[in-house]
Design a protein around this motif. Structure first.
Motif, short mmCIF file in Angstrom:
data_model
loop_
_atom_site.label_atom_id
_atom_site.label_comp_id
_atom_site.label_asym_id
_atom_site.label_seq_id
_atom_site.Cartn_x
_atom_site.Cartn_y
_atom_site.Cartn_z
N VAL A 215 6.21 7.66 -17.48
CA VAL A 215 5.54 6.61 -16.75
C VAL A 215 4.21 7.10 -16.20
CG1 VAL A 215 7.65 5.43 -16.07
CG2 VAL A 215 6.73 7.22 -14.60
N PRO A 216 3.22 6.20 -15.99
CA PRO A 216 1.96 6.61 -15.36
C PRO A 216 2.20 6.98 -13.88
CG PRO A 216 1.75 4.48 -16.47
CD PRO A 216 3.21 4.80 -16.42
N ALA A 217 1.36 7.85 -13.36
CA ALA A 217 1.49 8.27 -11.97
C ALA A 217 1.32 7.10 -11.02
CB ALA A 217 0.47 9.36 -11.65
N ALA A 218 0.58 6.07 -11.43
CA ALA A 218 0.35 4.91 -10.56
C ALA A 218 1.61 4.10 -10.34
CB ALA A 218 -0.74 4.02 -11.16
N ASP A 219 2.66 4.31 -11.19
CA ASP A 219 3.89 3.52 -11.08
C ASP A 219 4.93 4.15 -10.18
OD1 ASP A 219 2.91 1.59 -12.64
OD2 ASP A 219 4.03 2.08 -14.45
N ILE A 220 4.58 5.22 -9.50
CA ILE A 220 5.58 5.86 -8.65
C ILE A 220 5.15 5.75 -7.19
CG2 ILE A 220 6.23 7.47 -10.48
CD1 ILE A 220 4.70 9.63 -8.90
N SER A 221 6.15 5.84 -6.32
CA SER A 221 5.93 5.83 -4.87
C SER A 221 7.04 6.64 -4.24
CB SER A 221 5.91 4.39 -4.35
OG SER A 221 7.14 3.76 -4.61
N PRO A 222 7.00 6.88 -2.92
CA PRO A 222 8.06 7.68 -2.30
C PRO A 222 9.44 7.10 -2.55
CG PRO A 222 6.22 7.41 -0.80
CD PRO A 222 5.94 6.54 -1.98
N VAL B 153 11.39 10.53 -6.96
CA VAL B 153 10.40 9.50 -6.66
C VAL B 153 10.98 8.14 -7.04
CG1 VAL B 153 8.41 11.03 -6.97
CG2 VAL B 153 9.32 9.77 -8.92
N PHE B 154 10.35 7.09 -6.50
CA PHE B 154 10.75 5.73 -6.87
C PHE B 154 9.87 5.26 -8.03
CE2 PHE B 154 10.34 1.10 -6.49
CZ PHE B 154 11.69 0.73 -6.58
N VAL B 155 10.54 4.76 -9.11
CA VAL B 155 9.83 4.30 -10.31
C VAL B 155 9.86 2.78 -10.28
CG1 VAL B 155 9.67 4.40 -12.80
CG2 VAL B 155 10.54 6.37 -11.54
N ARG B 156 8.69 2.18 -10.04
CA ARG B 156 8.66 0.73 -9.87
C ARG B 156 9.09 -0.04 -11.12
NH1 ARG B 156 4.49 2.03 -6.15
NH2 ARG B 156 2.92 2.21 -7.76
N PRO B 157 8.72 0.35 -12.34
CA PRO B 157 9.20 -0.41 -13.52
C PRO B 157 10.73 -0.44 -13.64
CG PRO B 157 7.33 0.96 -14.12
CD PRO B 157 7.74 1.38 -12.75
N LEU B 158 11.40 0.70 -13.24
CA LEU B 158 12.87 0.74 -13.30
C LEU B 158 13.51 0.05 -12.10
CD1 LEU B 158 13.53 4.41 -14.50
CD2 LEU B 158 13.69 2.31 -15.86
N GLY B 159 12.85 0.17 -10.95
CA GLY B 159 13.43 -0.36 -9.72
C GLY B 159 14.41 0.59 -9.09
N TYR B 160 14.39 1.88 -9.52
CA TYR B 160 15.32 2.89 -8.99
C TYR B 160 14.58 4.20 -8.75
CZ TYR B 160 18.97 -0.27 -10.61
OH TYR B 160 19.76 -1.38 -10.82
N ASP B 161 15.27 5.07 -7.93
CA ASP B 161 14.78 6.43 -7.78
C ASP B 161 15.08 7.21 -9.05
OD1 ASP B 161 15.61 6.81 -4.23
OD2 ASP B 161 13.94 5.83 -5.28
N ALA B 162 14.22 8.20 -9.35
CA ALA B 162 14.43 9.04 -10.54
C ALA B 162 13.93 10.44 -10.23
CB ALA B 162 13.70 8.45 -11.74
N SER B 163 14.52 11.45 -10.90
CA SER B 163 14.08 12.83 -10.70
C SER B 163 12.99 13.15 -11.72
CB SER B 163 15.26 13.81 -10.87
OG SER B 163 15.81 13.68 -12.17
N VAL B 164 12.04 13.97 -11.28
CA VAL B 164 10.92 14.34 -12.15
C VAL B 164 11.38 15.44 -13.12
CG1 VAL B 164 8.58 15.24 -12.21
CG2 VAL B 164 9.28 13.71 -10.35
N VAL B 165 11.23 15.13 -14.42
CA VAL B 165 11.60 16.11 -15.45
C VAL B 165 10.40 16.97 -15.83
CG1 VAL B 165 12.45 16.39 -17.82
CG2 VAL B 165 13.38 14.59 -16.35
N LYS B 166 9.22 16.31 -15.92
CA LYS B 166 8.02 17.04 -16.33
C LYS B 166 6.79 16.34 -15.77
CE LYS B 166 5.64 18.81 -20.46
NZ LYS B 166 5.63 18.84 -21.93
N VAL B 167 5.80 17.12 -15.37
CA VAL B 167 4.54 16.59 -14.88
C VAL B 167 3.48 16.83 -15.95
CG1 VAL B 167 2.80 16.68 -13.07
CG2 VAL B 167 5.19 17.12 -12.50
N ARG C 65 0.81 -1.22 0.00
CA ARG C 65 0.00 0.00 0.00
C ARG C 65 0.85 1.27 0.00
NH1 ARG C 65 -5.46 -0.69 3.58
NH2 ARG C 65 -6.41 -2.26 2.28
N GLU C 66 2.01 1.20 -0.63
CA GLU C 66 2.84 2.40 -0.73
C GLU C 66 2.23 3.34 -1.76
OE1 GLU C 66 7.42 1.62 0.44
OE2 GLU C 66 6.83 1.39 -1.61
#
Length: 788
Positions: A680-687, A648-662, A633-634
């Motif tokens: 990536v979709p917003a659903a694929d990110i977490s803290p 943010v953490f990008v689950r498909p990559l398995g790494y943290d990434a910086s946001v370039v554009k929203v 439930r993250e």
């Protein structure tokens, strides 16, 4: 001291008589009736402990192995002299005692919760060698068995055979035609130890033999025929041999007992003592008594106390106990309590209950009261209860009371408990009240704990204003004009004589005149007390209602807790199923990805973009589906809270990434991890989790290679599940980037992680081969993978 007269007035003898009914022998019953207050606190606590252990054994369904037994003290004294012989029935009395000693000792030895009983019974043996001889020699009725000795068995066998021969011979004679006409009756019997037949008196000369007896009517002669005299003589010799052998056996057994007389006596007295304790424990169990506490602060604190005789009578009549409990505390700041109330309201029963329970506690007995009850060790109980005139001393009721109280005043000290019933009665009320107040003052000075009952109003006022004294009242129901038998401490009671008289038929005019004569002040005082009682009852009802509501709230909280626990259980079950379903989706998607990667490798460079697009679509579909089953439930903040530059953490990559554009209108984000920039979709990110993708420069295999993809994966210290979740994306990215060789660093450890990695690589569509590392590469702590 506590005299026999005091114990009688408190009805301690009646209580002991009830308890003695549980004893298993007459000597135990006598010992129960002789129970008296013990001399030391240590002795009292010993009795408390022993009785508690017996009650605990009984509560476990394993009562002490006691049975009926006889008093051996006189038998042990008689067997002491040399060559003394006891009779078989007397010797058989030793068998139950020895059996009890043996079995009870073994029973207690097996229990770890009975150290005090074990201390008494540990050395008890029951003298098995003597018991065995006794049981072999005597039956339950005290008759000597044939098995007592081989010689006795042989003699008795011969006796039975000889008697059979004699009876057979006599039977034949009685059937003989020549003699049958002289026979008076058809039976054979014994007279003076000889076998005879009944012959008519007028024909006795026709049957040769010896006449041993004549019937009361004189019509029958009992004759021993000459033909059996020889057999009868042989039988007498055998009987003499039998008696001689029996005496020899009795002497042998008595000699064995004589050698250990002191030991048998000691074990016997232990059994009697335990039987007495067991009698008390049995009575205590029926009335559900509890062991009180002893204190050193001279305080009487009884909670839920009941009179044991009233409880027993209630159980006998009604089958259940309905005696109103008594709660009372005296000591510390207050040492004198005066109890008032109506006639037959329970005042006398209250102070008798207090006195009797203290005597019981001093005698080491449990009490019909709460285990929180606490009592002092008092040295004496001084009593003036009852209104009998002393005829022999020519004393009136009042004179007898004064005489008793004078003795009490002489003996009262800080170790004493004083119980006085109907203080100040038997004389002029005013004079009696004045004298009573002085007596209470003197008793207070002595330091004794004092309970007194009275009807005199002046005493109530004196107690109310005197330090260290306290009023108490027996409750009375004004509506029904009946006593409630509950003690109310801290307020005086009323006699309600006028109300009771009115209820029982005295004319109203007489009651009114009596009230007028009584005076306004007295009536006003009674009305004030009545009003206070009414208000107190109101507040008590309110308190009971609050307690009831509190209990309801507690019950609701308990039910809610159970419901929450059930909901949590169901949530875990649903989550587990969702996780299982998500894993199945992952495995299915992985299979599709492998197929697409194979297709990608078979395509020309110009067609790879289309395949990569399919891969991206598959990844996004997987992400959307996996989000539905997110187990931990993250969640990240909404897009409105995310801005460019956030990590943010990008689950498909398995790494943290910086946001370039929203991209808010599409609910998507463009992020950068290392040199890779993806949408990536917003659903694929977490803290963010602190997992950063490092950039390494490698030789390119061809123009399709991506510098942002690593050729090395370090999973040392991870759990197998977490390591596998990183291994699969690592293989996929490396294959897409066109890398040919990879290094997986898993460490050596216990080998679990390396085995899991290599098991995962077996048969993998992206893997051409794999091997362990050489020393320069990291040895067995790494696995080198060659991609297909």
């Amino acid at each position: 001291m506590i005299t026999t007269g005091t114990l009688r007035l408190l009805e301690f003898d009646k209580l002991l008589n009830l308890i003695s009914g549980n004893a298993n022998s007459d000597i135990s019953r006598k010992e129960v009736l002789n129970i008296r207050p013990l001399k030391s606190r240590a002795a009292i606590e010993m009795w408390f402990g022993l009785i508690s252990e017996i009650m605990r054994i009984s509560h476990c369904g394993d009562s002490l192995r006691l049975e009926a037994f006889e008093d051996l003290t006189s038998l042990l004294s008689r067997v002491r002299p040399n060559d003394a012989v006891l009779e078989p029935r007397e010797l058989s009395a030793f068998i139950p005692v020895m059996r009890i000693a043996s079995e009870m000792s073994a029973q207690i030895r097996e229990r770890e919760d009975s150290p005090l009983l074990n201390e008494i019974t540990a050395q008890m043996t029951g003298f098995p060698h003597i018991r065995k001889a006794l049981e072999r020699s005597f039956d339950g009725e005290g008759n000597m068995r044939d098995e007592a000795s081989p010689e006795l068995a042989d003699i008795r066998k011969k006796i039975r055979s000889m008697r059979s021969r004699i009876q057979k011979r006599l039977g034949e004679m009685m059937r003989d035609e020549n003699l049958s006409v002289f026979i008076q009756a058809d039976f054979v019997t014994e007279r003076s130890g000889r076998w005879v037949i009944p012959v008519r008196m007028d024909s006795k000369g026709q049957v040769p033999g010896v006449v041993h007896d004549v019937s009361r009517t004189g019509e029958t002669a009992f004759i021993e025929p000459l033909s059996i005299i020889g057999l009868s003589n042989e039988l007498e010799n055998l009987v003499a041999d039998e008696r001689s052998e029996e005496i020899r056996i009795l002497k042998r057994i008595c000699s064995k007992i004589r050698d250990v007389t002191d030991g048998i006596r000691e074990e016997f007295m232990h059994i009697v003592h335990i039987d007495v304790l067991n009698s008390v424990a049995g009575f205590s169990g029926v009335l559900k008594m509890e062991t009180p506490q002893l204190n050193d602060d001279r305080t009487i604190n009884l909670s839920g106390a009941r009179h044991p005789l009233l409880m027993h009578e209630s159980l006998r009549k009604n089958g259940y106990e309905k005696v109103v409990p008594l709660d009372v505390r005296l000591g510390g700041d207050n040492s004198v309590m005066v109890i008032t109330g109506s006639n037959a309201g329970g005042k006398t029963v209250a102070i008798k209950t207090i006195g009797l329970l203290i005597v019981m506690a001093l005698s080491g007995m449990p009490l019909p009261a709460s285990s929180s009850s606490s009592l002092p060790f008092v040295g004496s109980i001084l009593i003036d209860i009852g209104d009998e005139q002393s005829i022999e001393n020519n004393l009136s009721t009042f004179s007898a009371h004064v005489s008793n109280i004078a003795e009490i005043l002489k003996m009262a000290d800080s170790d004493a408990l004083v119980l006085i019933d109907e203080l100040g009665t038997g004389t002029d009320p005013d004079e009696g009240a004045a004298l009573s107040c002085i007596i209470l003052e003197e008793l207070k000075k002595s330091g004794a704990l004092v309970f007194a009952t009275t009807h005199l109003a002046a005493i109530k006022g004196f107690v109310h204003k005197t330090e260290a004294m306290i009023n108490a009242a027996m409750e009375f129901d004004l509506k029904t004009l009946s006593p409630l038998y509950r003690l109310r401490v801290g307020e005086p009671g009323q006699s309600h004589a006028l109300e009771i008289a009115e209820r029982y038929g005295l004319p109203e005019s007489m009651i009114a005149s009596a009230r007028k004569m009584l005076g306004g002040v007295r009536v006003g005082l009674d009305n004030l007390i009545a009003d206070l009682n009414e208000k107190r009852l109101h507040y008590e009802n309110e308190i009971r209602e609050v307690r009831r509501l509190k209990q309801e709230v507690a019950e609701k909280e308990s039910r809610l807790t159970l419901m929450l626990a059930e909901a949590d259980k169901k949530y875990k079950e649903v989550t587990a199923k969702a996780h299982k379903d998500a894993l199945e989706i992952v495995y299915e998607t992985r299979r599709q990805m492998h197929a697409l990667i194979d297709e990608l490798k078979r395509k020309e460079k110009s067609d790879r973009k289309e395949v990569l697009k399919k891969v991206q679509e598959t990844v996004e579909a997987l992400s959307e589906k996996a989000t539905e089953y997110q187990n931990d439930r993250e969640v990240c903040a909404g897009l409105s809270d995310i801005k460019e530059g956030d990590v943010v953490f990008v689950r498909p990559l398995g790494y943290d990434a910086s946001v370039v554009k929203v991209i808010r209108n599409q609910n998507r984000l463009r992020v950068r991890a290392g040199s890779v920039e993806i949408e990536v979709p917003a659903a694929d990110i977490s803290p963010k989790r602190g997992l950063v993708l490092s950039v390494e420069k490698r030789d390119r295999k061809d123009e399709g290679m991506d510098d942002s993809v690593q050729s090395e994966l370090n999973i040392v210290g991870l759990r197998v599940e977490e390591a596998m979740s990183r291994l699969e994306p690592f293989l996929n990215h490396a294959s897409l980037a066109g890398l040919s060789e990879l290094k997986i660093i898993h460490g050596i450890g216990s080998g679990i992680l390396s085995n899991a990695v290599r098991e995962h690589l077996k048969g993998h569509p992206l893997i051409k081969k794999f091997r362990g590392g050489i020393p320069s590469e990291g040895g067995s702590g790494v696995t080198i993978v060659t991609l297909a």
